[in-house]
Scaffold this active site. Structure first.
Site, PDB file in Angstrom:
ATOM      1  N   GLU A  98       0.798  -1.229   0.000  1.00 33.80           N
ATOM      2  CA  GLU A  98       0.000   0.000   0.000  1.00 33.80           C
ATOM      3  C   GLU A  98       0.834   1.285   0.000  1.00 33.80           C
ATOM      4  O   GLU A  98       0.451   2.265  -0.604  1.00 33.80           O
ATOM      5  CB  GLU A  98      -0.940   0.022   1.214  1.00 33.80           C
ATOM      6  CG  GLU A  98      -2.003  -1.060   1.222  1.00 33.80           C
ATOM      7  CD  GLU A  98      -3.071  -0.849   0.157  1.00 33.80           C
ATOM      8  OE1 GLU A  98      -3.156   0.275  -0.388  1.00 33.80           O
ATOM      9  OE2 GLU A  98      -3.803  -1.797  -0.163  1.00 33.80           O
ATOM     10  N   SER A 369     -54.219 -22.446  34.013  1.00 34.59           N
ATOM     11  CA  SER A 369     -54.088 -22.898  35.403  1.00 34.59           C
ATOM     12  C   SER A 369     -52.727 -22.605  36.021  1.00 34.59           C
ATOM     13  O   SER A 369     -52.546 -22.823  37.226  1.00 34.59           O
ATOM     14  CB  SER A 369     -54.377 -24.400  35.490  1.00 34.59           C
ATOM     15  OG  SER A 369     -55.749 -24.642  35.229  1.00 34.59           O
TER      16      SER A 369
END
Length: 698
Positions: A98, A369
Site C-alpha cells: 500500500e 391454570s
C-alpha cells in the site's frame, strides 16, 4: 511592402523587456500566493487541532461465562486493537503493497500522485489512485469514497492534519483498524476473525499476505468469492515484501505453499447465541436504560449479560426436537436463576430466521391454570390449609341479578362429585375448586397476590381470573414464580449484568433487589403443594397433570401446568433453576391437547434435567415452623395403613389434621372431613353466589 522605420523599431525594442518583466512578476506573485496558501493550509491544520481517531466500532455481547455470544454491528464488524496486538507480518505486508515510503513522506507521495494524474488524464478517467496510507485513513475516518477532485482536496487537508498531530505509529494503527476487508469486516481484527477465526496477533505470513491483498478490491479479491484471484493477489503482496527486503525468497516460497485454513463461508451468518435474548437486551438498553440506539449499535460497548450459552443451546434444541418443523406451531422458553433473577436462557420461537417475533416477551396470552398457585397462596394467607375441602361438581354461577351465568368446567368434564382437598385440587388442576376458592376469598386477594409476585400486566376482578383468563407474557409469568422457589422473595428478572464503553468505563450495572413479598413458610407450603402434580399416587377421579413427565423428574422439583383452548403452559422450578414454557399458534387456533398439549411439559422437563445435570440435587429449605404430616389422600386426614396410600404434606405447625383416617372409617358417613368449608352452615353455598353477584352488582 511595409517599411519599418527607425522610430517604430525602437518602440518594439522597448516593449520586449516589458513582457519579460511582466512574466517574472506574475511568476513571483503566483509563488507568493502559493506560499501564502500553503501557509494558510498549515495554519488551518494547526488551528483545527488533532482530528479524532475513533470510528464506529462493534458492540460485543458476552455470556455469563465471559464468552462472546454476539455482536451488534449493523452489518459492519469493527474492533480496535493496538499495533502490538497485530501480527508484524500483517503490518509489513500492508506497507509493502500500500505505501512503501510511509515512514519517509509527510502524508503525500508526490511521485505517485504525479504519475496517477498523468495516467488519469491520458485515460480520461479517475480510475488510477495513488493515495498514501495517511490519505486512505483520512478518507476512512471522515470522507466518502467518491473519486472527485473536491474529495481529494478535502482528503489532503485531513491527511495533513493527521500528519501534523499524530505520529506514524498512531496513523498506521488507525489505518489497519478501519480499512474494509469485505463481508462487513472493518479493521484487521474483524477480518482475521471472519476469514481465519483467530485474532490478528496470531496471523501467519501467508494469512497476513492474503488479508493485506483484500482492501484493493474487497469483493474482487474475496477469498470466499474469488479464491483464485485472492491467491494471485496474495502472491503479488509476498513478492512486494521480498522486493522491499521484508522477507527472504525462501520465506516467500513457503508462504505461497502455506495451506490457509479459511473459515467455511457457508457458516458466515448471524452466528449469535440466543438471538431473541440479544434483541431484548438491545430493547432494554434503549427503552429502559435510555441509551442512544446508535451508541448501542456502533459505540464499541461491552455488554455483559446473564445468558448461559450451554443452557441456551439445550433449550433451543428441545424446542427444535419437540415442535414439528413442517407445522406452524410455535413455542417459547425462559429459564431464570430464582435466587438472583438472572435470565439464563430465552427462546422466543422455534426459528429466529423465519420469525424474529419474541413470544417470550412480546406475546400476551392467557396463562390458564399456571395462575392457580397465586390463588392458593392467597388462600393460605386467609386461613386455608392443604386439606381444606370443597365439592368438585359441575357448577353454574349466576350473576347480573341472575340474567347471566358463569359455568366453568374441568378438563374432560371430569368431576369428583365429592369433597376434595386443596392439595388434590392443585395436583389434578380442578377448576371448580379454584373458582369456589376465588369466590370465597373475594376478587382482590388473587389480584394483590399476583402483583406482589411480579405480574405487572393489567388484571380484572372477574371470576374467571382464577382460571388465568387475563393476558400475561412468559417472562413475566415465569419470573413471578421466583418467590415460591426462593423462600418468599420477589426478584425481578434481569438480562444485563453491566455495560462498559470502549475504554472500559462502566456505563451501567445491575443491582438486584430482593423484596420479601410472601411469608417464607407459606411459600414453602405452596412449593410442596406444587410437587403433587408429578405424584401418580395422587391420581383419583382424574390423573395428576404432570403424570406424562413424572418419569423424567429425578430431583425435588415443583411446578404447575396450564392450558386454554389455544395455549399450553408449563412453569416449574428447583432451588437452582426456574423454567417456563409456552406452546401454541400465533393466530390463536385451537391446539390438539391430546398430543400438542404435551409439548410444553416435555420441553420443560428435558430442559430442566439438562440444565441441572451438573448441579447438586438440592431439596427446598423447610422453615422451622413448618411440619410434614402423612395425609390420607382420600379423606385429607392423618394417614394410616388401613386407609390406603398416604402422602407427606407440609403444614404450618398447629394447622395439620389431628384426626386419623381410621376414625373417619368408624364414624357416620355423613360426618364432614376436617378443614371442610363448604356446607358447614346451611347458608354456606349461598355465600358464594352472594359474593359473586355483588362483584357485578357494584
Amino acid at each position: 511592402m511595409d517599411v519599418v522605420t527607425r522610430k517604430r523599431r525602437q518602440r518594439l525594442q522597448k516593449k520586449r523587456p516589458g513582457f519579460i518583466r511582466m512574466g517574472f512578476r506574475l511568476t513571483l506573485l503566483a509563488g507568493i500566493f502559493a506560499m501564502g496558501g500553503a501557509l494558510l493550509v498549515v495554519l488551518y491544520s494547526l488551528g483545527a487541532g488533532a482530528p479524532p481517531l475513533q470510528v464506529d466500532q462493534t458492540t460485543v455481547f458476552y455470556g455469563e461465562d465471559g464468552s462472546i455470544i454476539g455482536e451488534s454491528q449493523g452489518g459492519q464488524q469493527r474492533y480496535w486493537v493496538n499495533v502490538e496486538e497485530i501480527s508484524p507480518d500483517l503490518i509489513d505486508a500492508t506497507l509493502a503493497i500500500e505505501d512503501r515510503r510511509f515512514y519517509s513522506h509527510k502524508g503525500f507521495d508526490f511521485t505517485r500522485i504525479g504519475a496517477a494524474v498523468a495516467a488519469n488524464i491520458k485515460s480520461g478517467s479517475k480510475a488510477q489512485g495513488a493515495s498514501t496510507i495517511t490519505q486512505q485513513y483520512a478518507r476512512n475516518l471522515f470522507l466518502s469514497h467518491d473519486k472527485t477532485w473536491s474529495r481529494k482536496i478535502e482528503e489532503a487537508l485531513y491527511a495533513l492534519r493527521l500528519e501534523m498531530h499524530y505520529d506514524k505509529e498512531d496513523i498506521l494503527e488507525g489505518y489497519v483498524n478501519t480499512i474494509y476487508y469485505g463481508h462487513g469486516a472493518y479493521g484487521i481484527e474483524a477480518a482475521s476473525r471472519l476469514y481465519f477465526n483467530k485474532s490478528a496477533v496470531n496471523l501467519t505470513l501467508g494469512e497476513a499476505a492474503m488479508l493485506a491483498a483484500i482492501p484493493k478490491g474487497p469483493t474482487y479479491y474475496s477469498p470466499f468469492l474469488e479464491p483464485e484471484r485472492a491467491e494471485s493477489r496474495q502472491r503479488t503482496v509476498l513478492a512486494a515484501m521480498e522486493e522491499t527486503g521484508m522477507i527472504t525468497g525462501t520465506q516467500r516460497e513457503e508462504a505461497e505453499q502455506e495451506a490457509l485454513p479459511l473459515v467455511d463461508s457457508a457458516t458466515v451468518t448471524d452466528g449469535r447465541t440466543g438471538p431473541f435474548f440479544q434483541d431484548y437486551v438491545r430493547q432494554l438498553l434503549v427503552d429502559e436504560y435510555e441509551l442512544d440506539p446508535q451508541l448501542v449499535e456502533e459505540g464499541g460497548l461491552q455488554i455483559y449479560t446473564t445468558l448461559d450459552p450451554v443452557l441456551q443451546e439445550k433449550a433451543e434444541n428441545q424446542l427444535a426436537i419437540e415442535l414439528p418443523a413442517d407445522t406452524e406451531i410455535q413455542g417459547s422458553l425462559v429459564s431464570i436463576d430464582p435466587r438472583s433473577g438472572a435470565v439464563k436462557a430465552m427462546v422466543g420461537g422455534k426459528n429466529y430466521e423465519q420469525s424474529a417475533f419474541n413470544r417470550a416477551t412480546q406475546a400476551m396470552r392467557p396463562p390458564g391454570s399456571t395462575f392457580k398457585p397465586f390463588l392458593y397462596y392467597a388462600a393460605l394467607e386467609n386461613g386455608f390449609t392443604p386439606t381444606t375441602s370443597f365439592v368438585s361438581e359441575e357448577s353454574t354461577f349466576p350473576f347480573n341479578d341472575g340474567e347471566d351465568e358463569y359455568s366453568p368446567g374441568n378438563f374432560g368434564n371430569r368431576y369428583a362429585d365429592d369433597f376434595i382437598t386443596m392439595a388434590e385440587a392443585l395436583a389434578v388442576s380442578d377448576n371448580i375448586f379454584a373458582v369456589k376458592s376465588h369466590l370465597f376469598l373475594g376478587p382482590e386477594a388473587l389480584m394483590e397476590t399476583a402483583k406482589k409476585a411480579g405480574i405487572d400486566s393489567p388484571l380484572s376482578p372477574i371470576p374467571s381470573l382464577a382460571l388465568g383468563t387475563e393476558n400475561v407474557n412468559l417472562l413475566e409469568l415465569t419470573g413471578s414464580y421466583s418467590p415460591f422457589a426462593n423462600g418468599g422473595y420477589r426478584i425481578d428478572p434481569y438480562l444485563i449484568e453491566k455495560v462498559t464503553d470502549g475504554e472500559g468505563n462502566v456505563i451501567l450495572e445491575t443491582e438486584t433487589e430482593k423484596v420479601e413479598v410472601f411469608d417464607p413458610s407459606l411459600a414453602y407450603i405452596m412449593t410442596d403443594l406444587m410437587t403433587g402434580m408429578f405424584d401418580p399416587d395422587m391420581d383419583t377421579y382424574t390423573t395428576v397433570t404432570g403424570r406424562s413427565v413424572a418419569h423424567m423428574i429425578n430431583r425435588p422439583i415443583a411446578g404447575k401446568s396450564g392450558s386454554t383452548p389455544a395455549d399450553s403452559w408449563m412453569v416449574g422450578f428447583s432451588p437452582q433453576l426456574l423454567t417456563g414454557v409456552w406452546v401454541g399458534y400465533d393466530d390463536n387456533r385451537s391446539l390438539h391437547h391430546g398430543d400438542e398439549g404435551q409439548f410444553a411439559k416435555r420441553i420443560w422437563a428435558r430442559t430442566m434435567n439438562e440444565g441441572l445435570a451438573e448441579e447438586l440435587k438440592l431439596s427446598f429449605s423447610r422453615p422451622p415452623d413448618v411440619i410434614e404430616a402423612d395425609i390420607d389422600l382420600e379423606t385429607g386426614l392423618l394417614g394410616a395403613e388401613a386407609c390406603g396410600p398416604s402422602r407427606k404434606v407440609a403444614f404450618l405447625e398447629g394447622t395439620e389434621p389431628i384426626k386419623s383416617c381410621t376414625e373417619e372409617l368408624e364414624e357416620d358417613d355423613n360426618d364432614k372431613p376436617e378443614g371442610q368449608l363448604e356446607d358447614e352452615l346451611p347458608e354456606q353455598k349461598e355465600k358464594f353466589f352472594d359474593r359473586f353477584i355483588n362483584w357485578f352488582g357494584e
